[in-house]
Design an enzyme around this catalytic site. Structure first.
Site, short mmCIF file in Angstrom:
data_model
loop_
_atom_site.label_atom_id
_atom_site.label_comp_id
_atom_site.label_asym_id
_atom_site.label_seq_id
_atom_site.Cartn_x
_atom_site.Cartn_y
_atom_site.Cartn_z
N LYS A 211 0.58 -1.06 0.20
CA LYS A 211 0.42 -0.42 0.42
C LYS A 211 1.19 1.23 -0.39
O LYS A 211 1.67 0.94 0.70
CB LYS A 211 -0.82 0.38 1.25
CG LYS A 211 -1.66 0.83 1.28
CD LYS A 211 -3.13 0.62 -0.15
CE LYS A 211 -4.19 0.56 0.84
NZ LYS A 211 -5.13 -1.02 0.24
N HIS B 18 18.83 27.08 -15.35
CA HIS B 18 18.81 28.00 -16.16
C HIS B 18 18.52 28.98 -15.91
O HIS B 18 17.59 28.74 -15.76
CB HIS B 18 18.81 27.74 -17.94
CG HIS B 18 19.84 26.50 -17.95
ND1 HIS B 18 20.81 25.48 -17.57
CD2 HIS B 18 19.24 25.04 -18.31
CE1 HIS B 18 20.85 24.52 -17.99
NE2 HIS B 18 20.32 23.35 -18.93
N ASN C 125 20.13 21.61 -13.45
CA ASN C 125 20.84 23.14 -13.55
C ASN C 125 19.57 23.91 -13.71
O ASN C 125 19.28 23.41 -14.78
CB ASN C 125 22.28 23.17 -14.36
CG ASN C 125 22.84 23.54 -14.49
OD1 ASN C 125 21.97 24.62 -14.68
ND2 ASN C 125 23.75 24.40 -15.20
#
Lengths: 294, 294, 294, 294
Positions: free
Chosen positions: A13, A243, A241
């Site tokens: 579950k 940007h 990353n």
């Protein structure tokens, strides 16, 4: 029919959202966990014959989570997972292990109030216990902690080919959502204390050096965590990353010396690394149970 | 063909995610906004004839958001929206107004560091400016601030009918995600300072009384905000009752005196209310531009 | 304390996810609805005094949704909402109206099977009923139907200013997620049949003309719907322009004559328009209850 | 400092959303892919020294995805990933492998139109290529295909303990979101054709038997897929049991013979299983790269 076999399997579950309140004094405490329970063992007949004689219902697993929150209490996600594992593997002969996991959401008191709280923590704390027979492996971590530095980051010296258009820079924004997991060598840990310590080290490492790339920064985070916490065997990071592109305002006659940025969504860099104690044994079987890390 | 008419319409560029850094000293500052710009005015021919002579491109609106972040800076979301509105309505005769909105994400310094930050605030701050000719209406607010009290909340005295099964209780968990918007009577406001003040009042009101229902608590929040901030005409709330059901452990022979709760997702109560200054004029036209509030 | 007043307010239970199965013959049918119920009326004392004497519990509203699914059945979302409204306004003197809404998810039989289905429809169907005394207003619609044409779309002739960098094009991808709502002039409608008809008209209109802008296309969709369906007073659209940018492959010595596109997320154009029958009365009060449309 | 080592790591650009249009004739075609590229190899110095001499920028990886969509075209997600892998491993000595993945979104023509499409497929198709030196492993699959049967499903014969409250049933709704991945033994496959075949087998298996548990059904799906497709070594499923609880209407004097259901969100059963060809080699290293499957 082709001859086939049942190989890896588990069931249980998922996402039992349990809130445990301690109200023995007027100053209440609470722990807020989203718990998943999955069993490993002999479940062959359920798959091949539809024979459920071994299938501890997922509904029973749910009930057990809530009952154990009363019977055992919730002192840390890790301890709670250990108590669940203990119950299931001791109660059913054919259950030889499993995977129990939890997310924990962090609350703080509103102005120090006795029983009023707000969800204060940006990150979600995680814990996974993988039990296989007598072997217990605990992986703790968190995700969703977003950090950003406005300078002291660059990216230079990379190889160029015919598909390269990126220019080098020695001053950029570095931003990421930190997602990390670390594996303990033991279950004898003050889990809450270590959690706070690791989180603190990761944050302070983000601030303390010129970042030559996200790889460079993640490695130092890992080094510092392993230096500081003896019980940690290895630590993994999976970090986008995020940007932040310098907005090109030159068509409008404006200079933009790293003041106005466009925060992009996709695509994004994705940097993943594991830093392990030199003598650590690799445990790919455990990490296979921890989604989202290379 | 049936005779038809173009009635309400607007268009623009949504979700321009702009990060503005101030780096004039070593101690950097940043504002992180997700800005949407939508224009109102004479755009009939674009719809009926495909004549784009009046259609300031959404791409230009995007460029303008980034250019203005440099030219005007970002001192508060509200001031930034006013500068955008000023630009568009003064630059194009046929643009008679519009709807400009922003979400702001809150960052804090990591250990007081000069240029390293983490996204610390659980809530998202919002601002909407609706300009129609010379009328400016500013609606500020936030969403995503989750609060919970473990006691001092109940629900009794309600009507019963044949579909009622709920039992009365004088001690329950009360939890909600606070989503709120307030309308200013003026644009002459210290927006950041008022934002912090309203947020603080809402949190402290949550702690300071026995809640007879979420309606009762929201009303007191509204009363206290209007008492404290002269520039606010009205305040709206749209708040889920995040049910925390006492887990029934009696089948397992366990008592559960409000210690173990199941945190449910759906369905949820949804309570919406507006508290206005007695003499305030109602402005349904403005609220029509603010989604998600009755 | 400042004198304040309670103005707009509503409350109820949101997102009651009910699945109604018809199994009187071996060929089963099902309707899958997510229903929200919100009441309007005299709830002043609940807010100001914490007196819940008028507060029909949201739990009772939930129970009623499930009971009515049995007692009245679910023949269409609109009929189901009308039956809920009838119950609440006739059962409680102080309930003078309300807002009932539903989302419906569309299932199809797997290979024509009697009782096995898959969720086949990309869009979510919506219905909102706003009752105020004896006035019933029904708004139907859908969201999440994504369409794209690879040519026969352009954007030219727009005004240029100092922030304009966009180039004109007479051949581009046009893509959007269609989100639409239409208001009926009557409740005497074959709702399922009209729904299928409107959906079909919107799709076929998307294909049948050169699009000079998304505004131009939405207007024609609205014109065609109103031409075809007498019971519809007005129709609204709120549609993102899902930008597909031609990837610039020139740095790699490659031509790209509209063959390779970058599908962007944010920012996006957002175009909203209402097309009404010439003689239609405007009903901003009703649309205030339908979030996400200007 | 503790001695540490860099173990598993990878990096790249995630979620490059590329749409490839074929428009050589008036009857256009399109493929819509979200592509991620991650490189494996010698990236030690980037982590430990901040020396990026080996770090092919993620930006270059992005450019390559778009360039290859022109140069090589997109005939299937799997072929496209193979072309990316070929490029990166042949272009850079230190890149010894990697993980390339794609999601594909399915479009259909609107009424057979030449260049107008709608996103018709409920599921997302997936493909992952793991290359390690000369070894290529391809894993295909999909997620998001929701199925439901209104009868011919039960759950009986399970073990009971003190935490069991679930009652047995021989007639219930069975519903799940099918998420599956299968591993090919070769790259010499008609990937689009096999994809359609596997999807069809999974759907028809769902309809063709009385389900004694979701485990029982998944196993038969796996058996049937492996029977039908020689190129498939093993297939995994990770499927929630989307509970549809019979609404208890007895307090209202109503019977409910499986007609009205409450569709719950959380917690949910989660069933995961792998069915492999008898003679298949296990490849946990490959599956470690495919998140979300046990």
């Amino acid at each position: 029919m082709s001859a086939v076999k049942l190989t890896s399997n588990q069931y249980g579950k998922a996402e039992n959202h349990v809130v445990r309140v301690y109200r023995d004094t007027p100053r209440h405490e609470l722990r807020d966990l989203n718990v998943s329970s999955q069993l490993h063992g002999d479940f062959q007949a359920a798959h091949t014959e539809g024979d459920n004689g071994h299938v501890v219902p997922t509904d029973t697993q749910k009930n057990t989570v809530f009952a154990k929150a009363k019977e055992e209490g919730v002192t840390s996600p890790e301890r709670f997972l250990l108590s669940l594992a203990g119950h299931f593997t001791s109660s059913f002969d054919w259950v030889t292990g499993g995977r129990w996991s939890a997310e924990e959401y962090g609350w703080s008191r509103i102005d120090g109030h006795d029983h009023s709280f707000f969800r204060s923590e940006p990150e979600v704390r995680t814990a996974v216990l993988v039990r296989d027979g007598t072997d217990d492996q605990l992986v703790a971590g968190f995700y969703g902690l977003t950090v950003l530095k406005t300078t002291e980051s660059g990216f230079v010296g990379y190889p160029k080919d015919k598909y390269t258009t990126l220019g080098e820079t020695e001053d950029r924004i570095l931003a990421t959502d930190i997602s990390t997991r670390w594996r303990y060598s033991t279950t004898d840990v003050d889990f809450d204390e270590v959690y706070r310590r690791v989180r603190g080290i990761i944050l302070s490492t983000f601030t303390d050096h010129y970042s030559k790339a996200l790889q460079h920064t993640l490695y130092q985070m890992g080094q510092n965590v392993i230096d500081a916490v003896d019980e940690i065997e290895e630590i993994r990071f999976s970090c986008p990353n995020k940007h932040h592109f310098v907005s090109d305002l030159s068509p409008f006659g404006l200079e933009n010396p790293n003041e106005v940025f466009y925060a992009a969504d996709r695509p994004y860099g994705l940097i993943e690394a594991t830093i392990a104690r030199e003598e650590a044994t690799e445990r790919p079987d455990v990490w296979a149970a921890v989604t989202g890390f290379c």
